[in-house]
Motif scaffolding. Structure first.
Motif, PDB file in Angstrom:
ATOM      1  N   GLY A  60       0.867  -1.338  -0.089  1.00  0.00           N
ATOM      2  CA  GLY A  60       0.097  -0.005  -0.024  1.00  0.00           C
ATOM      3  C   GLY A  60       0.876   1.389  -0.156  1.00  0.00           C
ATOM      4  N   ARG A  61       0.214   2.265  -0.279  1.00  0.00           N
ATOM      5  CA  ARG A  61       0.820   3.633  -0.345  1.00  0.00           C
ATOM      6  C   ARG A  61      -0.161   4.810   0.178  1.00  0.00           C
ATOM      7  N   CYS A  62       0.463   5.500   1.209  1.00  0.00           N
ATOM      8  CA  CYS A  62      -0.396   6.808   1.926  1.00  0.00           C
ATOM      9  C   CYS A  62       0.247   7.703   1.638  1.00  0.00           C
ATOM     10  N   SER A  63      -0.139   8.787   0.639  1.00  0.00           N
ATOM     11  CA  SER A  63       0.376   9.811   0.279  1.00  0.00           C
ATOM     12  C   SER A  63       1.052  11.019   1.294  1.00  0.00           C
ATOM     13  N   LEU A  64      -0.122  11.223   2.093  1.00  0.00           N
ATOM     14  CA  LEU A  64      -0.019  12.296   3.268  1.00  0.00           C
ATOM     15  C   LEU A  64      -0.398  11.747   4.506  1.00  0.00           C
ATOM     16  N   ILE A  65      -0.164  12.733   5.344  1.00  0.00           N
ATOM     17  CA  ILE A  65      -0.229  12.479   6.694  1.00  0.00           C
ATOM     18  C   ILE A  65      -1.643  13.408   7.206  1.00  0.00           C
ATOM     19  N   TYR A  66      -2.717  12.667   7.844  1.00  0.00           N
ATOM     20  CA  TYR A  66      -4.029  12.958   8.055  1.00  0.00           C
ATOM     21  C   TYR A  66      -3.637  14.015   9.395  1.00  0.00           C
ATOM     22  N   GLU A  67      -3.798  15.220   9.151  1.00  0.00           N
ATOM     23  CA  GLU A  67      -3.714  15.980  10.411  1.00  0.00           C
ATOM     24  C   GLU A  67      -3.787  17.574   9.921  1.00  0.00           C
ATOM     25  N   ASP A  68      -4.257  18.223  11.050  1.00  0.00           N
ATOM     26  CA  ASP A  68      -4.347  19.790  10.958  1.00  0.00           C
ATOM     27  C   ASP A  68      -5.376  20.190   9.663  1.00  0.00           C
ATOM     28  N   ARG A  69      -4.906  21.061   8.713  1.00  0.00           N
ATOM     29  CA  ARG A  69      -5.564  21.608   7.718  1.00  0.00           C
ATOM     30  C   ARG A  69      -6.388  20.576   6.910  1.00  0.00           C
ATOM     31  N   CYS A  89     -17.243  -9.358 -13.444  1.00  0.00           N
ATOM     32  CA  CYS A  89     -15.789  -8.980 -14.297  1.00  0.00           C
ATOM     33  C   CYS A  89     -15.548 -10.124 -15.044  1.00  0.00           C
ATOM     34  N   GLU A  90     -15.227 -10.202 -16.211  1.00  0.00           N
ATOM     35  CA  GLU A  90     -14.457 -11.403 -16.631  1.00  0.00           C
ATOM     36  C   GLU A  90     -13.075 -10.829 -17.356  1.00  0.00           C
ATOM     37  N   ASP A  91     -12.648  -9.567 -16.891  1.00  0.00           N
ATOM     38  CA  ASP A  91     -11.308  -9.372 -17.401  1.00  0.00           C
ATOM     39  C   ASP A  91     -10.314 -10.218 -16.478  1.00  0.00           C
ATOM     40  N   ASP A  92      -9.110 -10.384 -17.203  1.00  0.00           N
ATOM     41  CA  ASP A  92      -8.183 -11.198 -16.424  1.00  0.00           C
ATOM     42  C   ASP A  92      -7.040 -10.180 -15.963  1.00  0.00           C
ATOM     43  N   LEU A  93      -7.445  -9.775 -14.754  1.00  0.00           N
ATOM     44  CA  LEU A  93      -6.599  -8.719 -14.025  1.00  0.00           C
ATOM     45  C   LEU A  93      -5.277  -9.108 -13.552  1.00  0.00           C
ATOM     46  N   LYS A  94      -4.377  -8.509 -13.640  1.00  0.00           N
ATOM     47  CA  LYS A  94      -3.031  -8.855 -13.035  1.00  0.00           C
ATOM     48  C   LYS A  94      -2.510  -7.982 -11.803  1.00  0.00           C
ATOM     49  N   ARG A  95      -2.751  -6.543 -11.876  1.00  0.00           N
ATOM     50  CA  ARG A  95      -2.281  -5.628 -11.046  1.00  0.00           C
ATOM     51  C   ARG A  95      -3.460  -4.452 -10.691  1.00  0.00           C
ATOM     52  N   ILE A  96      -4.025  -4.432  -9.607  1.00  0.00           N
ATOM     53  CA  ILE A  96      -5.062  -3.831  -9.183  1.00  0.00           C
ATOM     54  C   ILE A  96      -4.661  -2.804  -8.130  1.00  0.00           C
ATOM     55  N   CYS A  97      -5.226  -1.552  -8.155  1.00  0.00           N
ATOM     56  CA  CYS A  97      -5.106  -0.523  -7.439  1.00  0.00           C
ATOM     57  C   CYS A  97      -6.191  -0.177  -6.640  1.00  0.00           C
ATOM     58  N   VAL A  98      -6.441  -0.177  -5.325  1.00  0.00           N
ATOM     59  CA  VAL A  98      -7.830  -0.141  -4.630  1.00  0.00           C
ATOM     60  C   VAL A  98      -7.416   1.489  -3.872  1.00  0.00           C
ATOM     61  N   VAL A  99      -8.331   2.447  -4.311  1.00  0.00           N
ATOM     62  CA  VAL A  99      -8.239   3.718  -3.962  1.00  0.00           C
ATOM     63  C   VAL A  99      -9.283   4.142  -2.899  1.00  0.00           C
ATOM     64  N   ASP A 100      -8.772   4.871  -1.758  1.00  0.00           N
ATOM     65  CA  ASP A 100      -9.542   5.557  -0.660  1.00  0.00           C
ATOM     66  C   ASP A 100      -8.980   6.622  -0.034  1.00  0.00           C
ATOM     67  N   THR A 140     -10.422  -1.747   6.348  1.00  0.00           N
ATOM     68  CA  THR A 140     -11.530  -1.406   5.194  1.00  0.00           C
ATOM     69  C   THR A 140     -10.749  -1.906   3.847  1.00  0.00           C
ATOM     70  N   THR A 141      -9.560  -1.219   3.620  1.00  0.00           N
ATOM     71  CA  THR A 141      -8.839  -1.462   2.351  1.00  0.00           C
ATOM     72  C   THR A 141      -8.377  -3.119   2.387  1.00  0.00           C
ATOM     73  N   GLN A 142      -8.076  -3.626   3.320  1.00  0.00           N
ATOM     74  CA  GLN A 142      -7.717  -5.134   3.466  1.00  0.00           C
ATOM     75  C   GLN A 142      -8.819  -5.761   3.239  1.00  0.00           C
ATOM     76  N   GLU A 143      -9.901  -5.595   3.634  1.00  0.00           N
ATOM     77  CA  GLU A 143     -11.066  -6.234   3.376  1.00  0.00           C
ATOM     78  C   GLU A 143     -11.421  -6.227   1.743  1.00  0.00           C
ATOM     79  N   CYS A 144     -11.255  -5.009   1.321  1.00  0.00           N
ATOM     80  CA  CYS A 144     -11.550  -5.172  -0.107  1.00  0.00           C
ATOM     81  C   CYS A 144     -10.532  -5.623  -0.977  1.00  0.00           C
ATOM     82  N   ILE A 145      -9.373  -5.713  -0.467  1.00  0.00           N
ATOM     83  CA  ILE A 145      -8.211  -6.631  -1.215  1.00  0.00           C
ATOM     84  C   ILE A 145      -8.572  -8.232  -0.973  1.00  0.00           C
ATOM     85  N   ARG A 146      -8.907  -8.472   0.137  1.00  0.00           N
ATOM     86  CA  ARG A 146      -9.196  -9.923   0.433  1.00  0.00           C
ATOM     87  C   ARG A 146     -10.378 -10.394  -0.723  1.00  0.00           C
ATOM     88  N   VAL A 147     -11.329  -9.734  -0.866  1.00  0.00           N
ATOM     89  CA  VAL A 147     -12.663 -10.444  -1.708  1.00  0.00           C
ATOM     90  C   VAL A 147     -11.998 -10.099  -3.281  1.00  0.00           C
TER      91      VAL A 147
END
Length: 226
Positions: A61-70, A177-188, A196-203
């Motif tokens: 996973g990747r988290c671009s910013l830190i959730y704080e302040d403004r 979905c019938e597509d044969d997917l190899k690399r998927i990115c889940v955005v939140d 939440t993200t890990q449950e999405c990844i699991r299914v």
């Protein structure tokens, strides 16, 4: 109507809208008139919230910013004050921070964590989807609604890690979905404990067991695990 005339009319319309509903800086909410493509005034920088260690290779996973302040206040306005356009700006910040990483992985689809039906009805949009659609455009990765909510869940806020997992059990399912997917990115938008993200990844992994599945969120909330 030719293209030049259309551009002129559109610019005039934008100026009228700005006079009636002046644009504000995403971070400090100061009136700035015509915002730049990042939605910021000359005093604010999204880099002030940049995560120094955005990549979590263990959990993919990747988290671009830190959730704080403004930034916290800006995300609140996007979700509860009908500031849908903020999602577009947030995606542009994420792309500036991590587009090169996304290109190196070579995602073949981006998708968003789906919103509960009641919240979708009251809010009118899924903030994660707004971010994901713009991010997919910037990163040149096709967007697809791969997930759906199967049940309403309690708000995750205030729940411990184990209760979060129990709350989300069976909440998500993969759309047809019938597509044969190899690399998927889940955005939140926000990563707290990752339940939440890990449950999405699991299914998603149940449907595409050989796929490489990552999450990418706007911001990480720094909390102690309960």
């Amino acid at each position: 109507m030719n293209q030049d005339l259309m551009k002129t009319v559109n610019k005039m319309f934008e100026r009228v809208v700005d006079l009636i509903f002046p644009r504000r800086c995403v971070l400090c909410h100061r009136v700035i008139g015509l915002a730049d493509e990042l939605g910021l005034c000359e005093l604010c920088r999204w880099q002030d919230f940049q995560n120094e260690m955005p990549l979590d290779e263990e959990e993919k996973g990747r988290c671009s910013l830190i959730y704080e302040d403004r930034l916290q206040q800006a995300i609140y306005r996007m979700k509860y004050n009908n500031c849908r356009s903020y999602g577009t700006y947030f995606a542009r910040w994420m792309a500036q921070e991590g587009a090169e990483w996304a290109s190196q992985i070579g995602f073949d689809r981006m998708t968003a964590v789906p919103l509960a039906k009641k919240r979708m009805k009251s809010r009118g949009y899924n903030q994660a989807e707004v971010i994901a659609r713009e991010l997919s455009r910037l990163c040149r990765v096709p967007y697809m609604e791969l997930l759906e909510r199967r049940k309403e869940t309690r708000p995750q806020q205030g729940l411990g890690e184990e209760l979060r997992r129990q709350n989300l059990a069976g909440a998500f399912a993969v759309r047809e979905c019938e597509d044969d997917l190899k690399r998927i990115c889940v955005v939140d938008d926000i990563y707290t404990t990752g339940s939440t993200t890990q449950e999405c990844i699991r299914v998603l992994r149940e449907r595409w067991p050989d796929a490489e599945i990552w999450y990418w969120t706007l911001a990480r909330r720094n909390i102690e695990r309960i």
